[in-house]
Design an enzyme around this catalytic site. Structure first.
Site, PDB file in Angstrom:
ATOM      1  N   THR A  19       0.799  -1.221   0.000  1.00  0.00           N
ATOM      2  CA  THR A  19       0.000   0.000   0.000  1.00  0.00           C
ATOM      3  C   THR A  19       0.836   1.278   0.000  1.00  0.00           C
ATOM      4  O   THR A  19       0.446   2.276  -0.611  1.00  0.00           O
ATOM      5  CB  THR A  19      -0.919  -0.019   1.255  1.00  0.00           C
ATOM      6  OG1 THR A  19      -1.811  -1.115   1.119  1.00  0.00           O
ATOM      7  CG2 THR A  19      -1.709   1.253   1.402  1.00  0.00           C
ATOM      8  N   THR A  61       1.640  -5.056   3.977  1.00  0.00           N
ATOM      9  CA  THR A  61       1.480  -5.496   5.367  1.00  0.00           C
ATOM     10  C   THR A  61       1.004  -6.946   5.498  1.00  0.00           C
ATOM     11  O   THR A  61       1.275  -7.589   6.506  1.00  0.00           O
ATOM     12  CB  THR A  61       0.472  -4.596   6.114  1.00  0.00           C
ATOM     13  OG1 THR A  61      -0.781  -4.638   5.429  1.00  0.00           O
ATOM     14  CG2 THR A  61       0.968  -3.174   6.226  1.00  0.00           C
ATOM     15  N   ASP A  62       0.296  -7.429   4.462  1.00  0.00           N
ATOM     16  CA  ASP A  62      -0.365  -8.730   4.643  1.00  0.00           C
ATOM     17  C   ASP A  62       0.604  -9.870   4.944  1.00  0.00           C
ATOM     18  O   ASP A  62       0.293 -10.755   5.735  1.00  0.00           O
ATOM     19  CB  ASP A  62      -1.224  -9.071   3.419  1.00  0.00           C
ATOM     20  CG  ASP A  62      -2.441  -8.157   3.330  1.00  0.00           C
ATOM     21  OD1 ASP A  62      -2.818  -7.567   4.359  1.00  0.00           O
ATOM     22  OD2 ASP A  62      -3.006  -8.014   2.223  1.00  0.00           O
ATOM     23  N   LYS A  86       0.515  -9.845  11.966  1.00  0.00           N
ATOM     24  CA  LYS A  86      -0.446  -8.786  11.631  1.00  0.00           C
ATOM     25  C   LYS A  86      -1.745  -9.076  12.376  1.00  0.00           C
ATOM     26  O   LYS A  86      -2.293 -10.170  12.269  1.00  0.00           O
ATOM     27  CB  LYS A  86      -0.684  -8.726  10.121  1.00  0.00           C
ATOM     28  CG  LYS A  86      -1.604  -7.583   9.730  1.00  0.00           C
ATOM     29  CD  LYS A  86      -1.723  -7.398   8.227  1.00  0.00           C
ATOM     30  CE  LYS A  86      -2.749  -6.305   7.942  1.00  0.00           C
ATOM     31  NZ  LYS A  86      -3.026  -6.132   6.513  1.00  0.00           N
TER      32      LYS A  86
HETATM   33  N1  ASP Z   1      -2.572  -5.759   0.066  1.00  0.00           N
HETATM   34  C1  ASP Z   1      -1.491  -4.982   0.603  1.00  0.00           C
HETATM   35  C2  ASP Z   1      -0.263  -5.864   0.681  1.00  0.00           C
HETATM   36  O1  ASP Z   1      -0.067  -6.567   1.627  1.00  0.00           O
HETATM   37  C3  ASP Z   1      -1.863  -4.462   1.925  1.00  0.00           C
HETATM   38  C4  ASP Z   1      -0.882  -3.532   2.527  1.00  0.00           C
HETATM   39  O2  ASP Z   1       0.171  -3.248   2.024  1.00  0.00           O
HETATM   40  O3  ASP Z   1      -1.202  -3.055   3.605  1.00  0.00           O
HETATM   41  O4  ASP Z   1       0.523  -5.833  -0.217  1.00  0.00           O
END
Ligand code: ASP
Length: 302
Positions: A14, A90-91, A162
């Site tokens: 993100t 983050t995932d 997470k």
């Molecule tokens: N879908 C994104 C990812 O993990 C979510 C994020 O970056 O927070 O790449």
């Protein structure tokens, strides 16, 4: 004059997305990623920063081959920089952090993973503070391990998880205290930091054919799990209760079907697999549930 040299690696997620566009189109890194210091000029007050786009993926698509790509890149630049910051979705950030900590055991320099809940260009973004906190922790002179910096905490890379998809404090730690709390000051948890990184032992081989299996009350392992070996699985992580507790029949099944088999049985069959167990045995480890890092450990256990 800032003297520390930091390599900032972008891998997707993100933080670099165009806030006006939706996933997956918005995943294209904006031109500002070419020079993050232009977008967040305060970074340049903390360190001399070079940045590089390694790949640009939603982190759901980051797995063992990307972990190795990153590990090899970091290994190749180890002598050129004082610290490394990795921008990541983050995932699966916790999985990548855990994997890097194992690939690059004893690396001896900070590798800090971060990302954000909102893109860098979005109103009320957490990207700026996460980037600044990550670089500040990386150049602090205190950290010598793989860590994950997000919201108000710095966590050990192989104990992070997470826990929120919308809160700014999206990560928590499992089985180890935070390495630092990020408030007005950076409050270091000195006792939790890795004091001696040990000798550097990079490794770039792993076994990705690993299955994670949550144990649930009342499950029949024969039906629920079945012939894993026949399906090509070569490593198993059993996600157990508490600190590793499983029902008795699941324990019996595990003994029978995994590397926990008896020595006599091992010796009586020849095996061409990497495992020292019988031909159809699968190396297994049992650990407490909820830990995304336990699955990242698995390819190294197999
Ligand atoms: N879908 C994104 C990812 O993990 C979510 C994020 O970056 O927070 O790449």
């Amino acid at each position: 004059v800032v003297e520390q040299r930091v390599l900032l690696l972008h891998t997707g997620g993100t933080l670099g997305m165009d806030p006006a566009r939706r996933f997956p189109d918005g995943l294209e890194p904006g031109e500002y990623l070419d020079d993050l210091v232009d977008a967040v000029p305060e970074l340049g007050e903390l360190a001399q920063i070079d940045s590089e786009i390694v790949f640009n993926l939603d982190s759901a698509n980051v797995g063992p081959s990307e972990w190795l790509q990153l590990a090899q890149l970091l290994h190749g630049r180890r002598e050129d920089y004082d610290a490394f910051v990795i921008v990541h979705g983050t995932d699966t950030m916790a999985f990548t952090a855990a994997a890097l900590s194992l690939c690059l055991a004893g690396f001896g320099k900070p590798i800090v993973l971060t990302g954000s809940q909102l893109p860098l260009r979005a109103m009320r973004t957490d990207a700026r503070s996460n980037l600044l906190n990550s670089v500040a922790c990386a150049v602090s002179g205190r950290l010598r391990e793989v860590a994950l910096c997000f919201g108000h905490v710095l966590l050990r890379g192989n104990h992070a998880c997470k826990v929120h998809s919308s809160h700014y404090d999206a990560f928590d730690t499992i089985g180890a205290p935070p390495l630092a709390w990020l408030g007005i000051d950076i409050e270091w948890n000195q006792d939790a930091l890795l004091a001696e990184p040990g000798s550097y032992q990079p490794r770039f081989e792993l076994e990705p054919r690993v299955q994670r299996l949550p144990i649930v009350p009342g499950m029949d392992p024969a039906n629920a799990i079945g012939d894993l070996y026949g399906r090509g699985v070569r490593g198993l992580v059993l996600e157990a209760f508490g600190t590793g507790n499983v029902p008795s029949d699941a324990r019996r099944w595990t003994r029978k079907n995994t590397g926990c088999a008896s020595r006599a049985k091992r010796a009586s069959r020849s095996s061409s697999s990497r495992s020292a167990g019988p031909a159809r045995s699968i190396p297994a480890c049992i650990g407490p549930g909820r830990s995304s890092s336990s699955l990242a450990f698995a390819p190294f256990c197999a």
